[in-house]
Motif scaffolding. Sequence first.
Motif, PDB file in Angstrom:
ATOM      1  N   PHE A 189       0.854  -1.185   0.000  1.00  6.20           N
ATOM      2  CA  PHE A 189       0.000   0.000   0.000  1.00  6.20           C
ATOM      3  C   PHE A 189       0.895   1.242   0.000  1.00  6.20           C
ATOM      4  O   PHE A 189       1.714   1.423   0.897  1.00  6.20           O
ATOM      5  N   LYS A 190       0.755   2.062  -1.009  1.00  6.17           N
ATOM      6  CA  LYS A 190       1.591   3.253  -1.136  1.00  6.17           C
ATOM      7  C   LYS A 190       1.244   4.254  -0.041  1.00  6.17           C
ATOM      8  O   LYS A 190       0.090   4.657   0.107  1.00  6.17           O
ATOM      9  N   ALA A 191       2.245   4.686   0.721  1.00  5.00           N
ATOM     10  CA  ALA A 191       2.029   5.557   1.879  1.00  5.00           C
ATOM     11  C   ALA A 191       2.842   6.833   1.748  1.00  5.00           C
ATOM     12  O   ALA A 191       3.754   7.098   2.527  1.00  5.00           O
ATOM     13  N   ASP A 192       2.489   7.639   0.744  1.00  2.00           N
ATOM     14  CA  ASP A 192       3.218   8.881   0.486  1.00  2.00           C
ATOM     15  C   ASP A 192       2.501  10.115   1.010  1.00  2.00           C
ATOM     16  O   ASP A 192       2.973  11.243   0.830  1.00  2.00           O
ATOM     17  N   GLY A 193       1.332   9.940   1.636  1.00  2.00           N
ATOM     18  CA  GLY A 193       0.582  11.079   2.160  1.00  2.00           C
ATOM     19  C   GLY A 193      -0.028  11.960   1.087  1.00  2.00           C
ATOM     20  O   GLY A 193      -0.319  13.127   1.344  1.00  2.00           O
ATOM     21  N   LYS A 194      -0.265  11.391  -0.097  1.00  2.00           N
ATOM     22  CA  LYS A 194      -0.767  12.208  -1.209  1.00  2.00           C
ATOM     23  C   LYS A 194      -2.144  11.781  -1.728  1.00  2.00           C
ATOM     24  O   LYS A 194      -2.691  12.441  -2.613  1.00  2.00           O
ATOM     25  N   SER A 195      -2.694  10.702  -1.181  1.00  2.15           N
ATOM     26  CA  SER A 195      -3.998  10.227  -1.643  1.00  2.15           C
ATOM     27  C   SER A 195      -4.699   9.522  -0.495  1.00  2.15           C
ATOM     28  O   SER A 195      -4.192   8.524   0.023  1.00  2.15           O
ATOM     29  N   ARG A 196      -5.863  10.020  -0.089  1.00  3.48           N
ATOM     30  CA  ARG A 196      -6.550   9.511   1.084  1.00  3.48           C
ATOM     31  C   ARG A 196      -7.176   8.145   0.804  1.00  3.48           C
ATOM     32  O   ARG A 196      -7.938   7.977  -0.144  1.00  3.48           O
ATOM     33  N   GLY A 197      -6.850   7.183   1.645  1.00  3.76           N
ATOM     34  CA  GLY A 197      -7.416   5.851   1.497  1.00  3.76           C
ATOM     35  C   GLY A 197      -7.141   5.007   2.719  1.00  3.76           C
ATOM     36  O   GLY A 197      -6.139   5.186   3.410  1.00  3.76           O
ATOM     37  N   LYS A 198      -8.060   4.087   3.004  1.00  9.30           N
ATOM     38  CA  LYS A 198      -7.911   3.205   4.154  1.00  9.30           C
ATOM     39  C   LYS A 198      -8.293   1.788   3.757  1.00  9.30           C
ATOM     40  O   LYS A 198      -9.236   1.584   2.978  1.00  9.30           O
ATOM     41  N   LEU A 199      -7.567   0.824   4.315  1.00  5.13           N
ATOM     42  CA  LEU A 199      -7.878  -0.576   4.049  1.00  5.13           C
ATOM     43  C   LEU A 199      -7.948  -1.342   5.364  1.00  5.13           C
ATOM     44  O   LEU A 199      -7.464  -0.880   6.406  1.00  5.13           O
ATOM     45  N   GLY A 200      -8.555  -2.518   5.303  1.00  7.83           N
ATOM     46  CA  GLY A 200      -8.651  -3.361   6.482  1.00  7.83           C
ATOM     47  C   GLY A 200      -8.526  -4.828   6.125  1.00  7.83           C
ATOM     48  O   GLY A 200      -8.896  -5.257   5.026  1.00  7.83           O
ATOM     49  N   ILE A 201      -7.970  -5.590   7.057  1.00  5.38           N
ATOM     50  CA  ILE A 201      -7.825  -7.034   6.900  1.00  5.38           C
ATOM     51  C   ILE A 201      -8.710  -7.720   7.940  1.00  5.38           C
ATOM     52  O   ILE A 201      -8.616  -7.430   9.139  1.00  5.38           O
ATOM     53  N   ALA A 202      -9.573  -8.634   7.500  1.00  2.00           N
ATOM     54  CA  ALA A 202     -10.473  -9.339   8.399  1.00  2.00           C
ATOM     55  C   ALA A 202      -9.695 -10.254   9.336  1.00  2.00           C
ATOM     56  O   ALA A 202      -8.587 -10.702   9.009  1.00  2.00           O
ATOM     57  N   MET A 242      -5.037  17.353   6.579  1.00  5.37           N
ATOM     58  CA  MET A 242      -4.574  17.345   7.953  1.00  5.37           C
ATOM     59  C   MET A 242      -3.081  17.083   8.014  1.00  5.37           C
ATOM     60  O   MET A 242      -2.357  17.713   8.771  1.00  5.37           O
ATOM     61  N   GLY A 243      -2.603  16.128   7.217  1.00  6.25           N
ATOM     62  CA  GLY A 243      -1.225  15.664   7.291  1.00  6.25           C
ATOM     63  C   GLY A 243      -0.264  16.448   6.440  1.00  6.25           C
ATOM     64  O   GLY A 243      -0.333  17.675   6.402  1.00  6.25           O
ATOM     65  N   PRO A 244       0.636  15.717   5.769  1.00  8.35           N
ATOM     66  CA  PRO A 244       0.580  14.283   5.442  1.00  8.35           C
ATOM     67  C   PRO A 244       1.102  13.367   6.547  1.00  8.35           C
ATOM     68  O   PRO A 244       2.017  13.715   7.281  1.00  8.35           O
ATOM     69  N   PHE A 245       0.490  12.184   6.629  1.00  9.94           N
ATOM     70  CA  PHE A 245       0.933  11.130   7.523  1.00  9.94           C
ATOM     71  C   PHE A 245       0.367   9.806   7.005  1.00  9.94           C
ATOM     72  O   PHE A 245      -0.434   9.791   6.071  1.00  9.94           O
ATOM     73  N   TYR A 246       0.815   8.714   7.607  1.00 11.28           N
ATOM     74  CA  TYR A 246       0.172   7.431   7.343  1.00 11.28           C
ATOM     75  C   TYR A 246       0.026   6.690   8.661  1.00 11.28           C
ATOM     76  O   TYR A 246       0.688   7.031   9.657  1.00 11.28           O
ATOM     77  N   GLU A 247      -0.864   5.695   8.690  1.00 12.02           N
ATOM     78  CA  GLU A 247      -1.151   4.971   9.928  1.00 12.02           C
ATOM     79  C   GLU A 247      -1.120   3.458   9.713  1.00 12.02           C
ATOM     80  O   GLU A 247      -1.518   2.963   8.652  1.00 12.02           O
ATOM     81  N   ILE A 248      -0.677   2.762  10.751  1.00 13.70           N
ATOM     82  CA  ILE A 248      -0.869   1.320  10.879  1.00 13.70           C
ATOM     83  C   ILE A 248      -1.660   1.118  12.162  1.00 13.70           C
ATOM     84  O   ILE A 248      -1.313   1.692  13.208  1.00 13.70           O
ATOM     85  N   GLU A 249      -2.738   0.333  12.107  1.00 12.49           N
ATOM     86  CA  GLU A 249      -3.662   0.221  13.227  1.00 12.49           C
ATOM     87  C   GLU A 249      -3.960  -1.242  13.546  1.00 12.49           C
ATOM     88  O   GLU A 249      -3.975  -2.089  12.653  1.00 12.49           O
ATOM     89  N   SER A 250      -4.229  -1.512  14.815  1.00 10.55           N
ATOM     90  CA  SER A 250      -4.735  -2.823  15.209  1.00 10.55           C
ATOM     91  C   SER A 250      -5.847  -2.629  16.225  1.00 10.55           C
ATOM     92  O   SER A 250      -5.889  -1.615  16.937  1.00 10.55           O
TER      93      SER A 250
END
Length: 409
Positions: free
Chosen positions: A275-288, A350-358
């Motif tokens: 997943f490209k994480a350059d802070g230039k295009s808003r998008g979110k994904l999730g893994i079941a 808001m950013g740019p930033f990227y996130e990893i979440e659990s």
Amino acid sequence: MKTPILAMIILVFLSSCTDKKKDKRQKEMEEKTFQEGSFGFDAEFLKERDTSLLTLTANNSRILISPKYQAKVFTSSSSGDNGRSYGWINYDAFDKEDEHMNAYGGENRFWLGPEGSKFSLFFKPNSEMIFENWKTPPSIDIESWEVEDYSDKKVTLVKEMTLLNYADSRLEIDVKREIEILEKTEIEALLNIELDSIESVGFSTNNTIKNVGDFAWTEETGAPCIWILDMFTPSDETVIFIPYKDDLEGRIATTDYFGEISEDRINYEDGELFFKADGKSRGKLGIAPERATTVAGSYDAKNKVLTITTFDVDNDAIYLNQEWTSKKDPLKGDAVNAYNDGPLEDGSQMGPFYEIESVSPAAFLEPSEKINHNHNVFHFTGDEKVLDEISQQVLGVSLNKISSAFKNN
């Protein structure tokens, strides 16, 4: 003719106030001892706003923790005060309040979910799930936490919360958050790696919630879940990597949280998601949960920074839906998420930033019962050959494969 003149005067006044605020912050930045982007710079900035700010150290690595700002690990460094600050901090969000969310940033923050669904903690009962009605609970947004125990290696913070969910259930919750910086030998043992001369920083978080109310949290009352989010600073060459279980049928990832992620920014096959994480295009994904593993990471090829996160996953548990809808099954959600920030439709960002979440499984708890969720963060920088060995050992993929995932786009 008085009205237009008055309007012009007001506009000039407001513009002047805005410019003065920007000039004040610019002057403040210029007067700092450390260079912007360094750990020392962020430490100075935060100490001026939180006198209770805590620093945990292990040799030359360190992390910053803020009791005032909801027990966040704001940032870390693998090479002292002058080293790179790995966490993303939103300097412009301080010294004011936003009614929806105070996005201070932070390399590791504690939240509670679900954000959406009929068990949502962010929308009042019977309200329409639109941005105007979306509000982050104060206890995880603006209220300070209490330090229960503190040493130079570990801190324990606690918070009592009362939250009303979308199902009109009032949840009484005690939260405990234990944060510990890790020695080099501990990082090596946890990840089964050898660091050699690599610069590193790692920390663990153990997060616990307890039902202190007088009724059980059920599928009727709704239940919360622990939600840990890591915010990092991107570069044009940052790519997130998430391994997943490939021996199952059905959808591999949820890719339309904020509209479908374009094909030139995500690809996945054979158990490997990029997943490209350059802070230039808003998008979110999730893994079941049935596909999720206990690790995710990113590689910034420009700055030679390998980031790894590890966390608890229960492949057989119920995870909560976080989408902004009361129509979907609230008991079918993702266990691991990643987010790339980008401009909104009006061009603001808001950013740019990227996130990893659990997230933890749904906390269906009887009174006095607890659930805990572990989430750890590691950063490595140095010799790319050694970084590659770490990546292949922990993530199961080479740095070349990560960094070249979008070279042809």
